[in-house]
Design an enzyme around this catalytic site. Structure first.
Site, PDB file in Angstrom:
ATOM      1  N   ARG A 123      11.412  -2.408 -13.103  1.00  0.00           N
ATOM      2  CA  ARG A 123      12.354  -3.712 -12.583  1.00  0.00           C
ATOM      3  C   ARG A 123      12.246  -4.998 -13.219  1.00  0.00           C
ATOM      4  O   ARG A 123      13.244  -5.841 -13.165  1.00  0.00           O
ATOM      5  CB  ARG A 123      10.933  -3.877 -11.737  1.00  0.00           C
ATOM      6  CG  ARG A 123      11.347  -2.757  -9.901  1.00  0.00           C
ATOM      7  CD  ARG A 123      10.106  -2.695  -9.873  1.00  0.00           C
ATOM      8  NE  ARG A 123       9.992  -1.625 -10.367  1.00  0.00           N
ATOM      9  CZ  ARG A 123       9.626  -0.671  -9.758  1.00  0.00           C
ATOM     10  NH1 ARG A 123      10.863  -0.136  -8.803  1.00  0.00           N
ATOM     11  NH2 ARG A 123       9.307  -0.088 -10.939  1.00  0.00           N
ATOM     12  N   THR A 124      10.746  -5.107 -14.398  1.00  0.00           N
ATOM     13  CA  THR A 124      10.777  -6.471 -14.306  1.00  0.00           C
ATOM     14  C   THR A 124      11.807  -7.037 -15.427  1.00  0.00           C
ATOM     15  O   THR A 124      12.708  -7.978 -15.639  1.00  0.00           O
ATOM     16  CB  THR A 124       9.533  -6.985 -15.176  1.00  0.00           C
ATOM     17  OG1 THR A 124       8.576  -6.577 -14.160  1.00  0.00           O
ATOM     18  CG2 THR A 124       9.244  -8.332 -15.988  1.00  0.00           C
ATOM     19  N   LYS A 168       7.367  -0.147 -36.980  1.00  0.00           N
ATOM     20  CA  LYS A 168       7.379   0.041 -38.547  1.00  0.00           C
ATOM     21  C   LYS A 168       6.198  -0.811 -39.365  1.00  0.00           C
ATOM     22  O   LYS A 168       6.078  -1.479 -40.490  1.00  0.00           O
ATOM     23  CB  LYS A 168       8.427  -0.573 -39.477  1.00  0.00           C
ATOM     24  CG  LYS A 168       9.863   0.092 -39.158  1.00  0.00           C
ATOM     25  CD  LYS A 168      11.056  -0.314 -39.918  1.00  0.00           C
ATOM     26  CE  LYS A 168      12.247   0.530 -39.498  1.00  0.00           C
ATOM     27  NZ  LYS A 168      13.395  -1.360 -39.901  1.00  0.00           N
ATOM     28  N   ARG A 200       7.301  -7.874 -22.972  1.00  0.00           N
ATOM     29  CA  ARG A 200       6.168  -7.621 -22.295  1.00  0.00           C
ATOM     30  C   ARG A 200       5.243  -6.717 -23.410  1.00  0.00           C
ATOM     31  O   ARG A 200       6.139  -6.434 -24.084  1.00  0.00           O
ATOM     32  CB  ARG A 200       7.011  -6.555 -21.046  1.00  0.00           C
ATOM     33  CG  ARG A 200       5.944  -5.384 -20.979  1.00  0.00           C
ATOM     34  CD  ARG A 200       5.862  -4.440 -20.207  1.00  0.00           C
ATOM     35  NE  ARG A 200       6.074  -5.566 -19.048  1.00  0.00           N
ATOM     36  CZ  ARG A 200       6.309  -5.137 -17.030  1.00  0.00           C
ATOM     37  NH1 ARG A 200       6.648  -3.612 -17.430  1.00  0.00           N
ATOM     38  NH2 ARG A 200       6.387  -5.554 -16.686  1.00  0.00           N
ATOM     39  N   HIS A 229       0.462 -11.142 -15.713  1.00  0.00           N
ATOM     40  CA  HIS A 229       1.333 -11.352 -15.067  1.00  0.00           C
ATOM     41  C   HIS A 229       2.519 -12.115 -14.281  1.00  0.00           C
ATOM     42  O   HIS A 229       2.663 -12.192 -13.064  1.00  0.00           O
ATOM     43  CB  HIS A 229       2.495 -10.079 -14.592  1.00  0.00           C
ATOM     44  CG  HIS A 229       3.492  -9.388 -14.446  1.00  0.00           C
ATOM     45  ND1 HIS A 229       4.461  -9.408 -14.888  1.00  0.00           N
ATOM     46  CD2 HIS A 229       3.555  -7.448 -14.462  1.00  0.00           C
ATOM     47  CE1 HIS A 229       5.355  -9.110 -14.673  1.00  0.00           C
ATOM     48  NE2 HIS A 229       5.010  -8.181 -14.118  1.00  0.00           N
TER      49      HIS A 229
HETATM   50  C1  NCD Z   1       3.903  -3.920 -12.873  1.00  0.00           C
HETATM   51  C2  NCD Z   1       3.465  -4.172 -14.397  1.00  0.00           C
HETATM   52  O1  NCD Z   1       4.256  -3.902 -14.559  1.00  0.00           O
HETATM   53  O2  NCD Z   1       2.565  -4.148 -14.113  1.00  0.00           O
HETATM   54  N1  NCD Z   1       4.892  -3.543 -12.623  1.00  0.00           N
HETATM   55  C3  NCD Z   1       6.160  -4.828 -12.838  1.00  0.00           C
HETATM   56  O3  NCD Z   1       5.820  -5.409 -13.224  1.00  0.00           O
HETATM   57  N2  NCD Z   1       6.739  -4.724 -11.015  1.00  0.00           N
HETATM   58  C4  NCD Z   1       2.607  -3.036 -11.998  1.00  0.00           C
HETATM   59  C5  NCD Z   1       2.020  -1.462 -12.274  1.00  0.00           C
HETATM   60  O4  NCD Z   1       3.120  -1.084 -13.446  1.00  0.00           O
HETATM   61  O5  NCD Z   1       1.831  -1.245 -11.637  1.00  0.00           O
END
Ligand code: NCD
Length: 390
Positions: A50-51, A79, A100, A128
């Site tokens: 999703r993100t 690497k 991320r 987040h």
């Molecule tokens: C979350 C995350 O990655 O922290 N998901 C997201 O970004 N929608 C929640 C999760 O992974 O549980």
């Protein structure tokens, strides 16, 4: 100053409200060519659906271009390249970078290495913030307001990073937050310290009718709220029937659990019986997704099940966020709120470092030379992950 979003504390209350207004306008207007010629790099060293896709869809909807590195095994980090080196390269290719990373504090380290704005899409179990903007937008759309909400956080509150950013924002907007954690997976100290600095102290709470859903001893319920909003004096606080506006559910973050912790949830899943608890009569059910077993799919058809609508709101919210980061959108009161000055950083004046072994400053000091910040209680915390300074 470049427009990074590393912590939800990087935006003022007015800035958040303004960003959400712009998101609503993007939701109404759909596509445009406002970011034509700009390039977004998504640098994802941890799984995501999703993100990453909603950031990328948002950039496409604004006429911009996207480059992506989404498989750590296929990137140079496999690497042995450091995060700082990777980011320096990406910086030469893109105008805005979404990161991320599995290490808490990595987003701040990336922001230091880049001239382009960096948006934190999740740094280990730490924060987040763009998910929080999506969550706040969902609350505003579905409940009708952002202020003075009553929200239950339910699940793994220790390693679930979304709640760490969300709870700070909710408290800033005057919410009562009820924390119902998996036993042993309560909100971390640094989050509670931040809430306390805002005047939100923990107090005992009880939700009538919920105990019957637990086969054994029900776990402790903690309320974070302002003393004047508790209404019940010093005793145990209970929400009245229909008082809870949202139940925010998180999955057990199995990828971050210590080996000794069983990887089965103890809390019952959110199902029809759970939603029949009188306090939850009006509550929407939110989840950052992906879900595992913590929400029964049988409630997907209930009008209170808001999680798929919440995921869809990721696109207009990230359209607003990218437009802001790229300097195309002005936010009212857009600067950081005053307490964030404490996160400005200070050079260490002697030996010491972050006590959190997973922190980027411990795992990769060349990308993140140890640095502390002074906390409101006079203690020192790691400038990257907010862990205790030793
Ligand atoms: C979350 C995350 O990655 O922290 N998901 C997201 O970004 N929608 C929640 C999760 O992974 O549980």
């Amino acid at each position: 100053m470049k427009r990074d979003l590393i912590s939800i504390e990087d935006l003022s209350d007015a800035g958040i409200a303004s960003l959400l207004r712009h998101a609503a306008a993007f939701e109404r207007s759909g596509a445009s060519q406002a970011l034509q010629g700009a390039i977004l790099a998504t640098l994802f060293l941890e799984p995501s659906t999703r993100t990453r896709l909603s950031f990328e869809a948002a950039m496409h909807r604004l006429g911009g271009a996207v480059i992506t590195s989404a498989d750590p095994q296929a990137s140079s980090s496999a690497k042995g390249e450091t995060l700082a080196d990777t980011v320096r390269m990406v910086d030469a290719y893109a105008d805005v970078i979404v990161v991320r990373h599995p290490a808490p504090g990595a987003a701040r380290a990336a922001a230091k290495a880049a001239k382009a704005p960096v948006l934190n899409a999740g740094d280990g179990g730490h924060e987040h913030p763009s998910q929080t903007l999506v969550d706040l937008y969902t609350l505003e759309r579905e409940v009708g307001r952002l202020t003075s909400l009553t929200v239950v956080l339910y699940g793994d509150l220790r390693y679930g990073r979304t709640t760490h950013s969300l709870v700070r924002a909710l408290v800033r907007f005057g919410a009562k937050v009820v924390a119902l954690s998996e036993p042993g997976l309560e909100l971390p100290d640094y989050v509670c310290a931040r809430l306390a600095a805002r005047g939100a102290q923990p107090a005992a709470a009880r939700i009538r009718g919920l105990d019957a859903l637990f086969p054994g001893e029900p776990p402790a319920v903690t309320l974070f709220g302002f003393p004047e909003s508790r209404g019940g004096g010093a005793g145990v606080w209970s929400p009245s029937d229909g008082e809870v506006d949202a139940v925010y559910v998180t999955r057990l973050q199995r990828e971050r659990l210590p080996a000794a912790r069983a990887d089965r949830p103890v809390l019952p899943s959110v199902d029809a019986r759970f939603l029949a608890v009188p306090a939850f009569r009006r509550a929407i059910v939110m989840h950052p997704l992906p879900r595992t077993s913590e929400i029964d799919p049988k409630i997907d058809g209930d009008r209170r099940a808001a999680y798929f609508r919440q995921a869809a709101f990721g696109v207009p919210v990230r359209m607003a966020l990218l437009s802001w980061a790229l300097g195309r959108l002005h936010l009212d009161g857009g600067g950081p709120p005053a307490p964030s000055a404490a996160l400005a950083g200070a050079a260490p004046d002697g030996p010491g470092g972050c006590g959190e072994p997973a922190c980027i400053s411990v795992r990769e000091p060349s990308s993140a030379p140890a640095e502390f910040v002074g906390a409101a209680d006079g203690s020192r915390r790691c400038a990257y992950c907010e862990g205790a300074w030793r």
